[in-house]
Scaffold this motif. Sequence first.
Motif, PDB file in Angstrom:
ATOM      1  N   ASP A 211      46.584 -28.579  52.808  1.00  0.00           N
ATOM      2  CA  ASP A 211      47.014 -29.979  53.940  1.00  0.00           C
ATOM      3  C   ASP A 211      45.946 -30.849  55.194  1.00  0.00           C
ATOM      4  O   ASP A 211      46.169 -31.947  55.569  1.00  0.00           O
ATOM      5  CB  ASP A 211      48.458 -29.543  54.573  1.00  0.00           C
ATOM      6  CG  ASP A 211      49.213 -29.504  53.734  1.00  0.00           C
ATOM      7  OD1 ASP A 211      49.335 -30.203  51.953  1.00  0.00           O
ATOM      8  OD2 ASP A 211      50.259 -28.855  53.925  1.00  0.00           O
ATOM      9  N   TYR A 212      44.812 -29.890  55.688  1.00  0.00           N
ATOM     10  CA  TYR A 212      44.236 -30.157  56.940  1.00  0.00           C
ATOM     11  C   TYR A 212      42.963 -31.350  56.430  1.00  0.00           C
ATOM     12  O   TYR A 212      42.133 -31.399  57.206  1.00  0.00           O
ATOM     13  CB  TYR A 212      43.978 -29.225  57.855  1.00  0.00           C
ATOM     14  CG  TYR A 212      43.655 -27.877  57.340  1.00  0.00           C
ATOM     15  CD1 TYR A 212      42.407 -27.487  56.657  1.00  0.00           C
ATOM     16  CD2 TYR A 212      44.570 -26.618  56.733  1.00  0.00           C
ATOM     17  CE1 TYR A 212      41.682 -26.575  56.455  1.00  0.00           C
ATOM     18  CE2 TYR A 212      44.082 -25.630  55.666  1.00  0.00           C
ATOM     19  CZ  TYR A 212      42.782 -25.768  55.738  1.00  0.00           C
ATOM     20  OH  TYR A 212      42.077 -24.431  55.329  1.00  0.00           O
ATOM     21  N   GLY A 213      42.705 -30.982  55.016  1.00  0.00           N
ATOM     22  CA  GLY A 213      42.083 -31.640  54.702  1.00  0.00           C
ATOM     23  C   GLY A 213      40.183 -31.362  53.871  1.00  0.00           C
ATOM     24  O   GLY A 213      39.724 -32.338  53.662  1.00  0.00           O
ATOM     25  N   SER A 214      41.084 -29.863  54.087  1.00  0.00           N
ATOM     26  CA  SER A 214      39.985 -29.179  53.858  1.00  0.00           C
ATOM     27  C   SER A 214      39.697 -29.132  52.245  1.00  0.00           C
ATOM     28  O   SER A 214      40.860 -29.232  51.390  1.00  0.00           O
ATOM     29  CB  SER A 214      39.905 -28.087  54.371  1.00  0.00           C
ATOM     30  OG  SER A 214      38.473 -27.253  53.342  1.00  0.00           O
TER      31      SER A 214
ATOM     32  N   GLY B 131      35.423 -27.492  61.454  1.00  0.00           N
ATOM     33  CA  GLY B 131      35.915 -27.201  62.662  1.00  0.00           C
ATOM     34  C   GLY B 131      36.287 -28.803  63.481  1.00  0.00           C
ATOM     35  O   GLY B 131      36.708 -29.652  62.563  1.00  0.00           O
ATOM     36  N   THR B 132      36.923 -28.727  64.908  1.00  0.00           N
ATOM     37  CA  THR B 132      37.174 -29.429  65.453  1.00  0.00           C
ATOM     38  C   THR B 132      36.114 -30.110  66.470  1.00  0.00           C
ATOM     39  O   THR B 132      35.379 -29.536  67.047  1.00  0.00           O
ATOM     40  CB  THR B 132      39.103 -29.588  65.996  1.00  0.00           C
ATOM     41  OG1 THR B 132      38.688 -28.304  66.942  1.00  0.00           O
ATOM     42  CG2 THR B 132      39.884 -29.525  65.166  1.00  0.00           C
TER      43      THR B 132
END
Length: 140
Positions: A116-119, A139-140
């Motif tokens: 869900d977080y794009g990975s 990482g952000t």
Amino acid sequence: MTDTRTHIWPCFRYDDARAAIRFLVDVLGFTEAAVYGDGDRVDHAELRWPEGGGVMLGSVQRVVPQAPLLAESDSALADLHAGVGAAYVVTDDPDVIHERVVAAGGNIVHPLQDEDYGSRGFTCRDPEGVHWSFGTYSGT
């Protein structure tokens, strides 16, 4: 100026460090930078990840009955059991690594999927049980 040195080195111990190196190189895609030791024993190995970073590993040193204080007394990892640990490795193409692990009969413990977080990534275990996660999240 950009600092290109690796500042974090996950470290692992293996009962059969030479076999672990072969798996990490031949299946997962690391490259050997240095391997020190005699015979089956690996005192220190440095493996590099082609996209940046690396890991260090070595053999579990067995206590010699005639000289029990000689084995492992200088290791900061003396209490760490073989095959314990986990590492997350950033890669642009987890699908290719996943294919190599499957082709080698590797143990996939978390399937290749989009999160869900794009990975996009997956997790496998090496032959001694260390978890290796590969994904596009950097990482952000």
